[in-house]
Design a protein around this motif. Structure first.
Motif, short mmCIF file in Angstrom:
data_model
loop_
_atom_site.label_atom_id
_atom_site.label_comp_id
_atom_site.label_asym_id
_atom_site.label_seq_id
_atom_site.Cartn_x
_atom_site.Cartn_y
_atom_site.Cartn_z
N ASN A 152 -3.09 0.51 -7.43
CA ASN A 152 -4.24 0.26 -6.79
C ASN A 152 -4.79 0.54 -5.12
O ASN A 152 -5.85 0.49 -5.29
CB ASN A 152 -4.70 -1.75 -6.87
CG ASN A 152 -4.29 -1.38 -8.91
OD1 ASN A 152 -5.50 -0.45 -9.30
ND2 ASN A 152 -4.08 -2.65 -8.42
N ARG A 153 -4.01 0.66 -4.85
CA ARG A 153 -3.83 1.09 -3.23
C ARG A 153 -3.14 1.64 -2.68
O ARG A 153 -2.15 2.13 -1.90
CB ARG A 153 -2.94 -0.25 -2.21
CG ARG A 153 -4.20 -1.41 -2.53
CD ARG A 153 -3.74 -2.94 -1.63
NE ARG A 153 -2.21 -3.43 -2.22
CZ ARG A 153 -2.06 -4.61 -0.53
NH1 ARG A 153 -2.09 -4.55 0.68
NH2 ARG A 153 -0.09 -4.81 -1.46
N PRO A 178 1.12 -1.05 -0.02
CA PRO A 178 -0.07 0.16 0.28
C PRO A 178 0.86 1.12 0.27
O PRO A 178 2.62 1.07 0.60
CB PRO A 178 -0.28 0.00 1.27
CG PRO A 178 -0.56 -1.66 1.74
CD PRO A 178 0.81 -2.10 1.49
N ALA A 232 -7.59 4.93 -3.20
CA ALA A 232 -8.04 4.02 -2.31
C ALA A 232 -8.73 4.70 -1.03
O ALA A 232 -9.59 4.00 -0.26
CB ALA A 232 -7.38 3.06 -2.46
N ASN A 283 4.16 0.40 4.74
CA ASN A 283 3.46 1.08 3.14
C ASN A 283 4.64 1.38 2.55
O ASN A 283 5.94 1.88 3.16
CB ASN A 283 2.71 2.12 3.99
CG ASN A 283 1.41 1.09 4.50
OD1 ASN A 283 0.39 0.62 4.71
ND2 ASN A 283 1.29 1.48 5.98
N VAL A 320 -5.61 2.35 6.18
CA VAL A 320 -4.27 1.99 4.92
C VAL A 320 -4.53 0.75 5.07
O VAL A 320 -5.86 -0.20 4.09
CB VAL A 320 -3.17 2.36 5.47
CG1 VAL A 320 -3.01 2.03 4.17
CG2 VAL A 320 -3.26 3.65 5.33
N TYR A 360 -8.71 -1.01 4.69
CA TYR A 360 -8.64 -1.21 3.09
C TYR A 360 -7.65 -1.43 1.80
O TYR A 360 -8.63 -1.77 1.15
CB TYR A 360 -9.52 0.99 2.70
CG TYR A 360 -10.27 0.73 3.48
CD1 TYR A 360 -11.88 0.73 2.40
CD2 TYR A 360 -10.86 2.08 4.78
CE1 TYR A 360 -12.41 1.48 3.75
CE2 TYR A 360 -11.67 2.25 5.53
CZ TYR A 360 -12.92 1.91 4.62
OH TYR A 360 -14.28 2.49 4.80
N SER A 361 -6.32 -1.87 2.71
CA SER A 361 -5.88 -2.43 1.65
C SER A 361 -6.32 -4.10 1.70
O SER A 361 -6.44 -4.91 0.49
CB SER A 361 -4.31 -2.31 2.21
OG SER A 361 -4.03 -1.61 2.42
N GLN A 362 -6.85 -4.54 2.92
CA GLN A 362 -7.30 -5.53 2.95
C GLN A 362 -8.64 -6.08 1.89
O GLN A 362 -9.60 -7.25 2.06
CB GLN A 362 -7.30 -5.95 4.00
CG GLN A 362 -6.09 -6.38 4.62
CD GLN A 362 -6.44 -6.46 6.55
OE1 GLN A 362 -6.92 -6.51 6.89
NE2 GLN A 362 -5.58 -7.13 6.68
N ASP A 373 1.88 -0.49 -4.47
CA ASP A 373 0.33 -0.77 -5.70
C ASP A 373 -0.12 0.22 -5.94
O ASP A 373 -1.07 1.05 -5.36
CB ASP A 373 -0.35 -2.24 -4.70
CG ASP A 373 -1.07 -2.63 -5.28
OD1 ASP A 373 -1.25 -2.32 -6.37
OD2 ASP A 373 -1.81 -3.35 -5.16
#
Length: 274
Positions: free
Chosen positions: A131-132, A64, A166, A90, A267, A270-272, A129
């Protein structure tokens, strides 16, 4: 889970201890330009200020990403990486930006958007990432985080959809038009304004998840808690379901240390996909 929360010191400490119990290998890079070289070379001040630092895990897998914007009223501050965010699993990007009075406040927003766009294009090189990607900041930095994500045209200019973010976690950020902008227009700090330079102007149902964090309403600057609470309410009225607000009891505007664990918790959640 209640969305309006008042937090006390003991709870924050317990979260902090758990979030920082990690021991991975990290690297840090400094002053990476986020405008293209042609633009960087055309403006000496932009060349010096439009840079970012990256603190990232060496482990070769996507992590993330937290983009952090510093505070300082749009007229001071620098892009040091907060110690509380280091070695947390992170990628941390701390972005600098040009400052008033050398530029207009609107240019600060332009720089913040350019920094986020650079991260989307390049963070995979640093085990991030895209996307994160989470956007956060304190005070003026919280305002920049809000403006770049809530006003979709800012990232659209770079071919990005703001809803790809994200999550958004401003610390004590203006949700009305920033007081520096009002000052330049001759508007007193106590007089609220909501126009196209206010995050509140752009409330919308489809925005990314948001966690608003402020200090104690009795200790904060200029009604900062109340304007965040109004932003929260208007987002709910607009149909946004994934927003919450935390008020840190006993802390004033300089409330970053007890707030960092709440950012990291957000974080992780919402990363999971929680």
């Amino acid at each position: 889970m209640r969305k309006f929360k008042r937090l006390f010191f003991g709870l924050v400490i317990s979260i902090s201890a758990s979030m920082l119990a990690q021991n991975n290998a990290y690297s840090t890079l400094f002053d990476i330009p986020y405008y293209d070289l042609k633009n960087q070379d055309s403006d000496d001040y932009r060349r010096r200020k439009a840079v970012l630092n990256i603190h990232f895990p060496r482990e070769a897998k996507p992590h993330p990403v937290i983009i952090w914007f510093h505070g300082g009223g749009l007229s001071s501050g620098d892009h040091a990486i907060p110690e509380a965010l280091k070695e947390t699993g992170n990628v941390i990007v701390s972005a600098d930006y040009r400052l008033v009075p050398k530029v207009k406040p609107e240019n600060c927003i332009d720089d913040a958007a350019a920094a986020i766009a650079w991260v989307f294009r390049n963070i995979h090189t640093y085990n991030g990432d895209n996307n994160r990607i989470f956007v956060a900041g304190h005070s003026a930095g919280g305002y920049l985080a809000l403006m770049t994500v809530m006003d979709p045209t800012r990232l659209n200019a770079y071919g990005l959809d703001a809803n790809q973010i994200a999550g958004l976690v401003p610390f004590s950020g203006h949700t009305i038009t920033h007081f520096e902008i009002r000052k330049q227009r001759g508007i007193p700090a106590e007089r609220a304004l909501i126009d196209s330079l206010a995050p509140l102007f752009f409330v919308r149902k489809e925005a990314p998840p948001v966690r608003l964090i402020t200090g104690d309403r009795e200790k904060e600057l200029l009604g900062r808690y109340e304007e965040n609470a109004y932003f929260y309410r208007m987002m709910k009225v607009a149909g946004h379901q994934d927003i919450e607000i935390y008020e840190l009891d006993g802390y004033g505007h300089l409330m970053t240390e007890p707030a960092f664990p709440l950012l990291l918790e957000f974080v992780t959640a919402y990363s999971q996909g929680d």
